[in-house]
Design a protein around this motif. Structure first.
Motif, PDB file in Angstrom:
ATOM      1  N   MET A   1       0.844  -1.196   0.000  1.00  0.00           N
ATOM      2  CA  MET A   1       0.000   0.000   0.000  1.00  0.00           C
ATOM      3  C   MET A   1       0.880   1.247   0.000  1.00  0.00           C
ATOM      4  O   MET A   1       1.964   1.250   0.568  1.00  0.00           O
ATOM      5  N   ASP A   2       0.423   2.291  -0.690  1.00  0.00           N
ATOM      6  CA  ASP A   2       1.196   3.526  -0.762  1.00  0.00           C
ATOM      7  C   ASP A   2       0.871   4.456   0.402  1.00  0.00           C
ATOM      8  O   ASP A   2      -0.294   4.648   0.746  1.00  0.00           O
ATOM      9  N   TYR A   3       1.917   5.017   1.001  1.00  0.00           N
ATOM     10  CA  TYR A   3       1.764   5.972   2.099  1.00  0.00           C
ATOM     11  C   TYR A   3       2.543   7.239   1.773  1.00  0.00           C
ATOM     12  O   TYR A   3       3.610   7.182   1.139  1.00  0.00           O
ATOM     13  N   ALA A   4       2.010   8.383   2.199  1.00  0.00           N
ATOM     14  CA  ALA A   4       2.738   9.651   2.104  1.00  0.00           C
ATOM     15  C   ALA A   4       3.279   9.975   3.487  1.00  0.00           C
ATOM     16  O   ALA A   4       2.524  10.257   4.407  1.00  0.00           O
ATOM     17  N   VAL A   5       4.591   9.888   3.629  1.00  0.00           N
ATOM     18  CA  VAL A   5       5.237  10.112   4.923  1.00  0.00           C
ATOM     19  C   VAL A   5       5.855  11.506   4.934  1.00  0.00           C
ATOM     20  O   VAL A   5       6.685  11.831   4.082  1.00  0.00           O
ATOM     21  N   THR A   6       5.437  12.312   5.873  1.00  0.00           N
ATOM     22  CA  THR A   6       5.976  13.666   6.014  1.00  0.00           C
ATOM     23  C   THR A   6       7.000  13.688   7.144  1.00  0.00           C
ATOM     24  O   THR A   6       6.701  13.261   8.261  1.00  0.00           O
ATOM     25  N   ALA A   7       8.192  14.165   6.843  1.00  0.00           N
ATOM     26  CA  ALA A   7       9.257  14.239   7.839  1.00  0.00           C
ATOM     27  C   ALA A   7       9.784  15.658   7.921  1.00  0.00           C
ATOM     28  O   ALA A   7       9.884  16.353   6.909  1.00  0.00           O
ATOM     29  N   ARG A  56      13.525  27.468   8.989  1.00  0.00           N
ATOM     30  CA  ARG A  56      13.675  26.673  10.207  1.00  0.00           C
ATOM     31  C   ARG A  56      14.120  25.238   9.942  1.00  0.00           C
ATOM     32  O   ARG A  56      14.266  24.461  10.865  1.00  0.00           O
ATOM     33  N   GLY A  57      14.293  24.870   8.668  1.00  0.00           N
ATOM     34  CA  GLY A  57      14.701  23.511   8.347  1.00  0.00           C
ATOM     35  C   GLY A  57      14.128  23.072   7.020  1.00  0.00           C
ATOM     36  O   GLY A  57      14.030  23.859   6.079  1.00  0.00           O
ATOM     37  N   ALA A  58      13.724  21.806   6.946  1.00  0.00           N
ATOM     38  CA  ALA A  58      13.209  21.277   5.681  1.00  0.00           C
ATOM     39  C   ALA A  58      12.076  20.300   5.951  1.00  0.00           C
ATOM     40  O   ALA A  58      12.088  19.558   6.941  1.00  0.00           O
ATOM     41  N   SER A  59      11.095  20.303   5.061  1.00  0.00           N
ATOM     42  CA  SER A  59      10.003  19.333   5.093  1.00  0.00           C
ATOM     43  C   SER A  59      10.166  18.414   3.886  1.00  0.00           C
ATOM     44  O   SER A  59      10.301  18.881   2.761  1.00  0.00           O
ATOM     45  N   VAL A  60      10.161  17.122   4.122  1.00  0.00           N
ATOM     46  CA  VAL A  60      10.319  16.137   3.060  1.00  0.00           C
ATOM     47  C   VAL A  60       9.110  15.208   3.077  1.00  0.00           C
ATOM     48  O   VAL A  60       8.752  14.658   4.131  1.00  0.00           O
ATOM     49  N   VAL A  61       8.479  15.044   1.933  1.00  0.00           N
ATOM     50  CA  VAL A  61       7.376  14.104   1.793  1.00  0.00           C
ATOM     51  C   VAL A  61       7.844  12.960   0.915  1.00  0.00           C
ATOM     52  O   VAL A  61       8.267  13.176  -0.227  1.00  0.00           O
ATOM     53  N   LEU A  62       7.813  11.741   1.450  1.00  0.00           N
ATOM     54  CA  LEU A  62       8.213  10.550   0.707  1.00  0.00           C
ATOM     55  C   LEU A  62       6.981   9.699   0.409  1.00  0.00           C
ATOM     56  O   LEU A  62       6.200   9.395   1.314  1.00  0.00           O
ATOM     57  N   ALA A  63       6.804   9.342  -0.853  1.00  0.00           N
ATOM     58  CA  ALA A  63       5.762   8.394  -1.235  1.00  0.00           C
ATOM     59  C   ALA A  63       6.364   7.001  -1.120  1.00  0.00           C
ATOM     60  O   ALA A  63       7.293   6.646  -1.861  1.00  0.00           O
ATOM     61  N   VAL A  64       5.870   6.210  -0.163  1.00  0.00           N
ATOM     62  CA  VAL A  64       6.480   4.919   0.163  1.00  0.00           C
ATOM     63  C   VAL A  64       5.466   3.797  -0.060  1.00  0.00           C
ATOM     64  O   VAL A  64       4.324   3.875   0.409  1.00  0.00           O
TER      65      VAL A  64
END
Length: 358
Positions: A1-7, A56-64
């Motif tokens: 299943m595909d998930y969008a993970v925000t880090a 303030r940094g970085a937001s990364v969204v990975l489609a996993v």
């Protein structure tokens, strides 16, 4: 299943804020490394990614593609930890948190379902068009009773705050009740907007169909992302709670002033829509309230600020933008001052811990 993970990636403590050049460099490093990532394990793959670097940094969204939510979060954190460890540029950076949000397809599906429900409601309303006049009268009566009962909850002021002297009448009581009702509406709308921005990894400048954050000063709409929306929700909640307390404490920050402004606007819209008070009358009533509520915070100035643009519509030079930012800072209105108390107290005093790192 595909998930969008925000880090969220945080720079070293010694780095207080990334300038424009540093942001570009960090974005390039992250993009170069993430472009080489394919599989994490036999049953986990990284399908795509999006990067947004901010001061303030970085937001990364990975489609996993992963077998479970927890494995998707763990895989994303592992990828980013490895990336940080391999890059000298990212020495001292850390993964603040990694969490799964709904995917964009899920979000669009929920919107489509909401549209279907709305369409059905509209059709049902049209079927009863012959009784429109009577229903409107009943609806207005319902809201008159509802807002009248809510007025007593505005303990910090009371109906007299909406008049220019004399005994408060029904109009003042309706205005007080509408303000209390508007708190819930605005709160729900900020939740919705935060979700829309998070799912699409966007700012207000890029998004469409938002409910309330578009009403903030447009000069900073490229800074209103999901992190800002969460912070703004807490600031709005803080000033809203004080409306129900026995003694009034005026907005302590620019964000609180803007939050209260949105609540006031929603109350006026509600009164007009329910045909309980026209716009001109509510302007006078809430003008009297504003004189008592907002103290000396000049947040209205922000709506008159225009960022310098070149002929092609792009932002002008860094120097010009910096000059404008310095002018705003001298008046306590620069974006990074919005959550800082203006009364001279320590930043953490009376402020939600979530806002301390802003």
């Amino acid at each position: 299943m595909d998930y969008a993970v925000t880090a969220e990636l945080e720079p070293p403590v010694a780095v207080s804020e990334l300038d424009a050049l540093q942001q570009e460099g960090i974005a390039a490093v992250l993009d170069r490394h993430l472009a080489m990532v394919e599989g994490v394990a036999d049953d986990i793959d990284v399908l795509d990614y999006r990067i947004e670097v901010h001061p303030r940094g970085a937001s990364v969204v990975l489609a996993v593609d992963a077998p479970s939510l927890s494995s998707a979060e763990q895989a994303a954190a592992a990828v980013l930890d490895e990336l940080i460890g391999e890059s000298d540029v990212l020495t001292g950076w850390a993964v603040a948190h990694s969490e799964v949000r709904i995917t964009e397809d899920d979000f669009n599906r929920r919107l489509a379902e909401a549209d279907d429900e709305l369409e059905a409601a509209v059709e049902e309303a049209l079927d009863g068009a012959a009784e429109e006049v009577e229903e409107t009268a009943l609806d207005a009566e319902h809201w008159r009773e509802r807002l009248g009962s809510l007025a007593a909850r505005l303990r910090a002021f009371g109906p007299e705050a909406f008049g220019r002297g004399g005994q408060p009448g029904e109009g003042e009581r309706l205005a007080a009740g509408a303000l209390v009702h508007a708190v819930r509406v605005v709160t729900d709308e900020i939740f919705y907007d935060e979700l829309a921005l998070a799912v699409n990894n966007a700012t207000v400048a890029d998004a469409v169909g938002l409910l309330v954050l578009e009403e903030l000063p447009p000069c900073y709409d490229h800074r209103y992302d999901s992190l800002f929306a969460r912070s703004f929700l807490l600031a709005t909640a803080a000033v809203a709670v004080r409306l129900t307390e026995p003694a009034w404490t005026p907005p302590r920050t620019v964000a609180e002033s803007l939050g209260l402004r949105l609540v006031v606007n929603e109350a006026r819209v509600m009164l007009e829509a329910a045909e309980l008070m026209d716009w001109e009358t509510s302007e006078a009533a809430f003008g009297a309230f504003a004189d008592r509520a907002f103290a000396d915070l000049d947040h209205e100035e922000l709506y008159e600020v225009a960022l310098p643009l070149a002929d092609d519509g792009e932002l002008e030079t860094v120097e010009q933008v910096g000059k404008l930012e310095a002018e705003l800072r001298s008046r306590g209105l620069a974006f990074d001052q919005w959550f800082t108390p203006r009364d001279g107290s320590a930043r953490e005093q009376g402020t939600h811990p979530y806002l301390w790192s802003l």
